[in-house]
Design a protein around this motif. Structure first.
Motif, PDB file in Angstrom:
ATOM      1  N   ALA A  88     -40.230 -10.981  -4.465  1.00 50.61           N
ATOM      2  CA  ALA A  88     -41.360 -11.070  -3.906  1.00 50.61           C
ATOM      3  C   ALA A  88     -41.604 -10.719  -2.501  1.00 50.61           C
ATOM      4  O   ALA A  88     -40.448 -10.458  -1.753  1.00 50.61           O
ATOM      5  N   PHE A  89     -42.694 -10.061  -2.142  1.00 49.71           N
ATOM      6  CA  PHE A  89     -43.012  -9.841  -0.730  1.00 49.71           C
ATOM      7  C   PHE A  89     -42.242 -10.240   0.344  1.00 49.71           C
ATOM      8  O   PHE A  89     -41.773 -10.031   1.263  1.00 49.71           O
ATOM      9  N   SER A  90     -42.576 -11.724   0.310  1.00 49.01           N
ATOM     10  CA  SER A  90     -42.260 -12.708   1.400  1.00 49.01           C
ATOM     11  C   SER A  90     -40.613 -12.661   1.373  1.00 49.01           C
ATOM     12  O   SER A  90     -40.136 -12.827   2.397  1.00 49.01           O
ATOM     13  N   THR A  91     -39.978 -12.272   0.133  1.00 47.84           N
ATOM     14  CA  THR A  91     -38.487 -12.041   0.373  1.00 47.84           C
ATOM     15  C   THR A  91     -38.193 -11.101   1.095  1.00 47.84           C
ATOM     16  O   THR A  91     -37.174 -11.007   2.165  1.00 47.84           O
ATOM     17  N   VAL A  92     -38.505  -9.862   0.993  1.00 43.30           N
ATOM     18  CA  VAL A  92     -38.390  -8.787   1.757  1.00 43.30           C
ATOM     19  C   VAL A  92     -38.790  -9.044   3.147  1.00 43.30           C
ATOM     20  O   VAL A  92     -37.931  -8.658   4.127  1.00 43.30           O
ATOM     21  N   ASN A  93     -39.783  -9.332   3.468  1.00 48.69           N
ATOM     22  CA  ASN A  93     -40.148 -10.091   4.853  1.00 48.69           C
ATOM     23  C   ASN A  93     -39.221 -10.632   5.481  1.00 48.69           C
ATOM     24  O   ASN A  93     -38.939 -10.440   6.576  1.00 48.69           O
TER      25      ASN A  93
ATOM     26  N   GLN B 106     -43.320  -2.879   2.483  1.00 47.60           N
ATOM     27  CA  GLN B 106     -42.560  -4.050   2.216  1.00 47.60           C
ATOM     28  C   GLN B 106     -42.942  -4.507   0.578  1.00 47.60           C
ATOM     29  O   GLN B 106     -42.157  -4.879  -0.065  1.00 47.60           O
ATOM     30  N   GLU B 107     -44.248  -4.452   0.601  1.00 52.09           N
ATOM     31  CA  GLU B 107     -44.649  -5.080  -0.958  1.00 52.09           C
ATOM     32  C   GLU B 107     -44.181  -3.993  -1.892  1.00 52.09           C
ATOM     33  O   GLU B 107     -43.789  -4.344  -3.197  1.00 52.09           O
ATOM     34  N   ASP B 108     -44.281  -2.552  -1.743  1.00 51.84           N
ATOM     35  CA  ASP B 108     -43.488  -1.924  -2.739  1.00 51.84           C
ATOM     36  C   ASP B 108     -41.997  -1.820  -2.883  1.00 51.84           C
ATOM     37  O   ASP B 108     -41.754  -1.739  -3.987  1.00 51.84           O
ATOM     38  N   PHE B 109     -41.659  -2.242  -1.987  1.00 50.15           N
ATOM     39  CA  PHE B 109     -40.177  -2.296  -1.824  1.00 50.15           C
ATOM     40  C   PHE B 109     -39.791  -3.670  -2.686  1.00 50.15           C
ATOM     41  O   PHE B 109     -38.786  -3.635  -3.459  1.00 50.15           O
ATOM     42  N   ALA B 110     -40.387  -4.478  -2.381  1.00 49.59           N
ATOM     43  CA  ALA B 110     -40.208  -5.769  -3.221  1.00 49.59           C
ATOM     44  C   ALA B 110     -40.269  -5.508  -4.347  1.00 49.59           C
ATOM     45  O   ALA B 110     -39.629  -6.290  -5.522  1.00 49.59           O
ATOM     46  N   LYS B 111     -41.712  -4.837  -4.984  1.00 49.19           N
ATOM     47  CA  LYS B 111     -41.768  -4.632  -6.424  1.00 49.19           C
ATOM     48  C   LYS B 111     -40.771  -3.946  -7.132  1.00 49.19           C
ATOM     49  O   LYS B 111     -40.390  -4.279  -8.135  1.00 49.19           O
ATOM     50  N   LYS B 112     -40.259  -2.687  -6.342  1.00 52.06           N
ATOM     51  CA  LYS B 112     -39.133  -2.106  -6.843  1.00 52.06           C
ATOM     52  C   LYS B 112     -37.742  -2.768  -7.114  1.00 52.06           C
ATOM     53  O   LYS B 112     -37.029  -2.747  -7.885  1.00 52.06           O
TER      54      LYS B 112
END
Length: 70
Positions: free
Chosen positions: A57-62, A47-53
């Motif tokens: 924010a990570f919290s958004t993807v989560n 989720q963190e890598d996906f968010a960066k790409k």
């Protein structure tokens, strides 16, 4: 009175179409999180890598993946 009937028909048609729209939105809110997660996993991303790409924010993807896309 004829003008009133035409207006009433338009209102009923609008309400009907809006109800269909709301149903589609509800279904998409249930399907979209699963598709987002499936895409992320197929790309072998956390989720963190996906968010960066995506530049979010990570919290958004989560949040997207736990069925709360807003």
């Amino acid at each position: 009175h004829a003008d009133l009937r035409i207006g009433t028909r338009k209102i009923h048609k609008f309400i009907y179409n809006f109800a269909i729209f709301l149903k589609v939105v509800k279904e998409m809110r249930m399907i979209l999180p699963e598709k987002i997660k499936r895409l992320r996993i197929r790309c072998f991303l956390t989720q963190e890598d996906f968010a960066k790409k995506l530049g979010v924010a990570f919290s958004t993807v989560n949040r997207w993946e736990v069925r709360n896309p807003l």
